[in-house]
Design a protein around this motif. Structure first.
Motif, short mmCIF file in Angstrom:
data_model
loop_
_atom_site.label_atom_id
_atom_site.label_comp_id
_atom_site.label_asym_id
_atom_site.label_seq_id
_atom_site.Cartn_x
_atom_site.Cartn_y
_atom_site.Cartn_z
N ILE A 117 1.06 -1.22 -0.02
CA ILE A 117 -0.41 -0.21 -0.23
C ILE A 117 0.58 1.14 0.00
N GLY A 118 0.03 2.98 -0.15
CA GLY A 118 0.96 3.67 -0.19
C GLY A 118 1.03 4.29 -2.19
N PRO A 119 2.10 4.96 -1.86
CA PRO A 119 3.62 5.25 -1.07
C PRO A 119 2.61 6.40 -0.12
N TYR A 120 4.01 6.13 0.32
CA TYR A 120 4.34 6.76 1.43
C TYR A 120 5.90 8.01 2.07
N GLU A 121 6.17 8.99 2.79
CA GLU A 121 6.68 9.43 2.59
C GLU A 121 7.88 8.64 3.56
N VAL A 122 8.92 8.96 3.34
CA VAL A 122 10.38 8.80 4.87
C VAL A 122 9.80 10.01 5.53
N VAL A 123 10.15 10.07 6.24
CA VAL A 123 9.67 11.39 7.36
C VAL A 123 11.40 10.72 7.89
N ARG A 125 10.77 6.23 9.21
CA ARG A 125 9.57 6.33 10.42
C ARG A 125 8.79 6.20 9.18
N LEU A 126 7.88 6.29 8.23
CA LEU A 126 6.78 6.90 7.59
C LEU A 126 5.92 7.94 7.60
N ALA A 127 5.28 8.76 7.29
CA ALA A 127 4.30 9.51 7.25
C ALA A 127 3.03 8.98 7.27
N LEU A 128 2.13 8.95 7.99
CA LEU A 128 1.24 8.07 7.12
C LEU A 128 0.18 8.76 7.43
N LEU A 137 -1.33 1.85 13.37
CA LEU A 137 -0.56 1.38 12.49
C LEU A 137 0.64 2.33 13.38
N HIS A 138 2.02 1.28 14.07
CA HIS A 138 3.25 1.53 14.54
C HIS A 138 3.78 2.59 13.18
N ASP A 139 4.11 3.67 13.12
CA ASP A 139 4.99 4.53 11.90
C ASP A 139 6.76 3.93 11.31
N GLU A 140 7.07 3.41 12.58
CA GLU A 140 8.50 2.99 11.91
C GLU A 140 8.48 1.58 11.71
N PHE A 141 8.94 1.22 10.33
CA PHE A 141 9.26 -0.22 9.70
C PHE A 141 10.85 -0.46 9.44
N HIS A 142 10.61 -2.06 9.67
CA HIS A 142 12.27 -2.03 9.46
C HIS A 142 11.53 -2.37 7.35
N VAL A 143 13.37 -2.20 7.10
CA VAL A 143 13.42 -2.18 5.33
C VAL A 143 12.59 -3.33 4.72
#
Length: 141
Positions: free
Chosen positions: A96-102, A111-114, A121-127
């Motif tokens: 899903i997305g796209p989302y910007e990397v903050v 951390r993404l701008a969701l 959802l938690h806003d930090e994700f593994h690569v």
């Protein structure tokens, strides 16, 4: 006297030396050396197999890094029968997305701008959960 001798009145027979009590144990040192050699061969073969599998995995592995301001897709974990983002089953989206990397939180976390509807959802994700977004802008001719 060993505890086994005291309790049962005879010597203990282990699976390694399953002889009758009183038999001569010939070539005990040879048995131990043969066992050590077998263990050494097994370890070498396991190491060879592990190295082969690692080389296969390393060929497919690629290093992903994103910069602040990049746009990425977010991978969803598949759950059978669960309605995710308006679709169900096999037709549910994988990304899903796209989302910007903050922000880059760690060496492999971002951390993404969701949007607000994903506030649960938690806003930090593994690569490994991210994929680079490539825009579909058409060049002007």
């Amino acid at each position: 006297m060993s505890p086994f001798d005291a309790l049962y009145g005879k010597q203990c027979r282990t699976p390694f030396y399953w002889d009758e009590v009183g038999e001569n144990r010939l070539k005990v040192a040879d048995d131990v050396e043969r066992t050590k050699e077998q263990v050494k061969i097994i370890r070498e073969r396991l190491k060879t197999a592990q190295d082969r599998q690692k080389s296969y995995a390393d060929n497919r592995r690629k290093v992903l890094q994103f910069e602040v301001g990049d746009w990425v897709f977010l991978k969803l974990s598949p759950c059978k029968g669960v309605v995710r983002f308006g679709k169900r089953g096999k037709l549910s989206p994988r990304y899903i997305g796209p989302y910007e990397v903050v922000e880059r939180v760690g060496p492999v976390a971002y951390r993404l701008a969701l949007p607000p509807y994903l506030s649960r959802l938690h806003d930090e994700f593994h690569v490994s959960m991210l994929r680079k977004y490539i825009s579909e802008e058409q060049p002007m001719y």
